[in-house]
Design a protein around this motif. Structure first.
Motif, PDB file in Angstrom:
ATOM      1  N   THR A 129       3.532 -21.330 134.483  1.00  0.00           N
ATOM      2  CA  THR A 129       2.073 -21.353 134.506  1.00  0.00           C
ATOM      3  C   THR A 129       1.515 -20.245 133.616  1.00  0.00           C
ATOM      4  O   THR A 129       1.919 -19.087 133.718  1.00  0.00           O
ATOM      5  N   ARG A 130       0.594 -20.631 132.741  1.00  0.00           N
ATOM      6  CA  ARG A 130      -0.108 -19.657 131.910  1.00  0.00           C
ATOM      7  C   ARG A 130      -1.311 -19.106 132.677  1.00  0.00           C
ATOM      8  O   ARG A 130      -1.913 -19.810 133.485  1.00  0.00           O
ATOM      9  N   PHE A 131      -1.636 -17.846 132.397  1.00  0.00           N
ATOM     10  CA  PHE A 131      -2.806 -17.225 132.995  1.00  0.00           C
ATOM     11  C   PHE A 131      -3.654 -16.628 131.888  1.00  0.00           C
ATOM     12  O   PHE A 131      -3.145 -15.957 130.991  1.00  0.00           O
ATOM     13  N   ILE A 182      -9.004  -8.125 132.728  1.00  0.00           N
ATOM     14  CA  ILE A 182      -8.088  -8.047 131.587  1.00  0.00           C
ATOM     15  C   ILE A 182      -7.886  -9.443 131.005  1.00  0.00           C
ATOM     16  O   ILE A 182      -7.331 -10.314 131.673  1.00  0.00           O
ATOM     17  N   PRO A 183      -8.333  -9.693 129.779  1.00  0.00           N
ATOM     18  CA  PRO A 183      -8.052 -10.987 129.156  1.00  0.00           C
ATOM     19  C   PRO A 183      -6.568 -11.061 128.788  1.00  0.00           C
ATOM     20  O   PRO A 183      -5.988 -10.077 128.319  1.00  0.00           O
ATOM     21  N   LEU A 184      -5.964 -12.206 129.023  1.00  0.00           N
ATOM     22  CA  LEU A 184      -4.543 -12.381 128.731  1.00  0.00           C
ATOM     23  C   LEU A 184      -4.364 -13.454 127.660  1.00  0.00           C
ATOM     24  O   LEU A 184      -5.032 -14.485 127.683  1.00  0.00           O
ATOM     25  N   GLU A 185      -3.462 -13.197 126.744  1.00  0.00           N
ATOM     26  CA  GLU A 185      -3.149 -14.163 125.688  1.00  0.00           C
ATOM     27  C   GLU A 185      -1.647 -14.423 125.695  1.00  0.00           C
ATOM     28  O   GLU A 185      -0.848 -13.487 125.625  1.00  0.00           O
ATOM     29  N   ASP A 186      -1.276 -15.692 125.789  1.00  0.00           N
ATOM     30  CA  ASP A 186       0.140 -16.067 125.825  1.00  0.00           C
ATOM     31  C   ASP A 186       0.876 -15.353 126.955  1.00  0.00           C
ATOM     32  O   ASP A 186       2.002 -14.878 126.792  1.00  0.00           O
ATOM     33  N   PHE A 187       0.224 -15.284 128.109  1.00  0.00           N
ATOM     34  CA  PHE A 187       0.824 -14.678 129.294  1.00  0.00           C
ATOM     35  C   PHE A 187       1.224 -15.793 130.250  1.00  0.00           C
ATOM     36  O   PHE A 187       0.404 -16.639 130.597  1.00  0.00           O
ATOM     37  N   GLN A 188       2.472 -15.760 130.656  1.00  0.00           N
ATOM     38  CA  GLN A 188       3.021 -16.850 131.455  1.00  0.00           C
ATOM     39  C   GLN A 188       3.887 -16.285 132.572  1.00  0.00           C
ATOM     40  O   GLN A 188       4.638 -15.340 132.370  1.00  0.00           O
ATOM     41  N   LEU A 189       3.774 -16.870 133.775  1.00  0.00           N
ATOM     42  CA  LEU A 189       4.686 -16.547 134.859  1.00  0.00           C
ATOM     43  C   LEU A 189       5.622 -17.720 135.086  1.00  0.00           C
ATOM     44  O   LEU A 189       5.197 -18.875 135.115  1.00  0.00           O
ATOM     45  N   ASP A 190       6.893 -17.395 135.248  1.00  0.00           N
ATOM     46  CA  ASP A 190       7.937 -18.401 135.409  1.00  0.00           C
ATOM     47  C   ASP A 190       9.178 -17.693 135.929  1.00  0.00           C
ATOM     48  O   ASP A 190       9.116 -16.506 136.274  1.00  0.00           O
ATOM     49  N   ASP A 191      10.294 -18.396 135.972  1.00  0.00           N
ATOM     50  CA  ASP A 191      11.514 -17.765 136.487  1.00  0.00           C
ATOM     51  C   ASP A 191      12.191 -16.867 135.458  1.00  0.00           C
ATOM     52  O   ASP A 191      13.221 -16.254 135.748  1.00  0.00           O
ATOM     53  N   GLN A 192      11.594 -16.747 134.258  1.00  0.00           N
ATOM     54  CA  GLN A 192      12.150 -15.886 133.222  1.00  0.00           C
ATOM     55  C   GLN A 192      11.227 -14.708 132.902  1.00  0.00           C
ATOM     56  O   GLN A 192      11.361 -14.083 131.856  1.00  0.00           O
ATOM     57  N   THR A 193      10.303 -14.432 133.811  1.00  0.00           N
ATOM     58  CA  THR A 193       9.358 -13.328 133.612  1.00  0.00           C
ATOM     59  C   THR A 193       9.410 -12.372 134.795  1.00  0.00           C
ATOM     60  O   THR A 193       9.355 -12.798 135.950  1.00  0.00           O
ATOM     61  N   LEU A 194       9.524 -11.091 134.493  1.00  0.00           N
ATOM     62  CA  LEU A 194       9.542 -10.026 135.502  1.00  0.00           C
ATOM     63  C   LEU A 194       8.302  -9.162 135.327  1.00  0.00           C
ATOM     64  O   LEU A 194       7.980  -8.747 134.205  1.00  0.00           O
ATOM     65  N   SER A 211      -5.793 -18.903 136.326  1.00  0.00           N
ATOM     66  CA  SER A 211      -4.796 -19.853 135.822  1.00  0.00           C
ATOM     67  C   SER A 211      -5.262 -20.590 134.573  1.00  0.00           C
ATOM     68  O   SER A 211      -6.456 -20.761 134.328  1.00  0.00           O
ATOM     69  N   GLY A 212      -4.276 -21.027 133.791  1.00  0.00           N
ATOM     70  CA  GLY A 212      -4.513 -21.855 132.620  1.00  0.00           C
ATOM     71  C   GLY A 212      -3.679 -23.120 132.714  1.00  0.00           C
ATOM     72  O   GLY A 212      -3.716 -23.824 133.714  1.00  0.00           O
ATOM     73  N   ALA A 213      -2.905 -23.394 131.669  1.00  0.00           N
ATOM     74  CA  ALA A 213      -2.085 -24.602 131.641  1.00  0.00           C
ATOM     75  C   ALA A 213      -0.839 -24.440 132.497  1.00  0.00           C
ATOM     76  O   ALA A 213      -0.275 -23.348 132.602  1.00  0.00           O
ATOM     77  N   ILE A 214      -0.404 -25.549 133.085  1.00  0.00           N
ATOM     78  CA  ILE A 214       0.791 -25.573 133.920  1.00  0.00           C
ATOM     79  C   ILE A 214       1.748 -26.629 133.381  1.00  0.00           C
ATOM     80  O   ILE A 214       1.357 -27.766 133.110  1.00  0.00           O
ATOM     81  N   LYS A 215       3.001 -26.247 133.214  1.00  0.00           N
ATOM     82  CA  LYS A 215       4.051 -27.203 132.848  1.00  0.00           C
ATOM     83  C   LYS A 215       4.528 -27.848 134.143  1.00  0.00           C
ATOM     84  O   LYS A 215       5.376 -27.313 134.850  1.00  0.00           O
ATOM     85  N   ASN A 216       3.985 -29.014 134.446  1.00  0.00           N
ATOM     86  CA  ASN A 216       4.126 -29.600 135.773  1.00  0.00           C
ATOM     87  C   ASN A 216       4.941 -30.895 135.695  1.00  0.00           C
ATOM     88  O   ASN A 216       4.426 -31.949 135.324  1.00  0.00           O
ATOM     89  N   GLN A 217       6.231 -30.815 136.055  1.00  0.00           N
ATOM     90  CA  GLN A 217       7.099 -31.987 135.939  1.00  0.00           C
ATOM     91  C   GLN A 217       6.722 -33.079 136.930  1.00  0.00           C
ATOM     92  O   GLN A 217       6.837 -34.274 136.617  1.00  0.00           O
ATOM     93  N   ALA A 218       6.284 -32.685 138.125  1.00  0.00           N
ATOM     94  CA  ALA A 218       5.892 -33.690 139.108  1.00  0.00           C
ATOM     95  C   ALA A 218       4.694 -34.491 138.612  1.00  0.00           C
ATOM     96  O   ALA A 218       4.661 -35.725 138.706  1.00  0.00           O
ATOM     97  N   ALA A 219       3.689 -33.779 138.059  1.00  0.00           N
ATOM     98  CA  ALA A 219       2.513 -34.460 137.526  1.00  0.00           C
ATOM     99  C   ALA A 219       2.880 -35.302 136.307  1.00  0.00           C
ATOM    100  O   ALA A 219       2.324 -36.389 136.101  1.00  0.00           O
TER     101      ALA A 219
END
Length: 236
Positions: A129-131, A182-194, A211-219
């Motif tokens: 998910t992007r924020f 705080i404006p965020l650019e190309d900020f994403q939370l996922d299992d590869q972000t700490l 929140s922004g765009a979500i890579k949503n496999q179910a959708a």
């Protein structure tokens, strides 16, 4: 980190996107079935439109509280020793629902809103998910002096650190000095972000992620099935 993301995109991604009717259009995320937006956004051009948010409050208010390095988001990591800030200091605990440090007079307590923190972490780990923004509310302005360490993590290589400096976003004309946006650019939370930060003794902070765009496999599966049904009906 930002430049690495942009360079990878330019090297590996086509600038064109094949629409449902077969026409080639410049890719901006619109009508991409793999993406969903929590607000009114329809593409990356307006992904912050009417966006929803998620808040985490972390309190370190015990009578004998110590400064604590905490993992705000652990990604796929499970060992505290692996969750370090830019100075190499390991996290004392992972932010989660309830008391994450229970020592008498040194408790650190966390809450999430509108749902549990465990739900939030599980969702973004499965659905990157992007924020587009981060709001912070504190009980003492000296907490803004503590940077948030952002690390992309991999079992294959070190990908480097980045930091968010909340104090840099305070303005001289703001009426509430205990709040920053705080404006965020190309900020994403996922299992590869700490995400790691230090919560000072006697301090409480609320992080609100927009929140922004979500890579949503179910959708994506649901959308593709709906498109296929429509194509079948037109073909009959």
């Amino acid at each position: 980190m930002k430049n690495q993301v942009l360079d990878a995109a330019q090297r590996n991604l086509s600038s064109d996107f094949m629409g449902y009717e077969g026409q080639k259009v410049a890719y901006i995320g619109k009508d991409d079935p793999s993406l969903s937006f929590t607000g009114n956004g329809k593409s990356f051009m307006n992904e912050d439109a009417g966006s929803k948010s998620y808040s985490i409050t972390v309190s370190n208010m015990g009578n004998a509280a110590d400064d604590r390095v905490l993992a705000l988001h652990p990604g796929f990591l499970t060992e505290l020793a692996d969750m370090t800030d830019t100075a190499g200091n390991p996290a004392a605990a992972i932010v989660a629902d309830g008391a994450i440090i229970e020592e008498v007079d040194k408790q650190v307590i966390c809450t999430g809103k509108p749902k549990k923190i465990s739900h939030f972490k599980a969702f973004v780990n499965r659905n990157p998910t992007r924020f587009t923004g981060l709001k912070m509310q504190v009980n003492n302005t000296d907490q803004f002096d503590e940077a948030i360490t952002v690390k992309k993590i991999s079992p294959f290589q070190s990908l480097g650190d980045d930091t968010i400096e909340p104090g840099n976003y305070k303005t001289s004309n703001q009426t509430d000095d205990k709040r920053v946006e705080i404006p965020l650019e190309d900020f994403q939370l996922d299992d590869q972000t700490l995400l790691v930060f230090t919560l000072k003794a006697g301090r409480s902070v609320t992080f609100t992620f927009v929140s922004g765009a979500i890579k949503n496999q179910a959708a994506e599966l649901h959308t593709k099935a709906a498109i296929a049904r429509g194509n079948v009906r037109r073909a009959i």
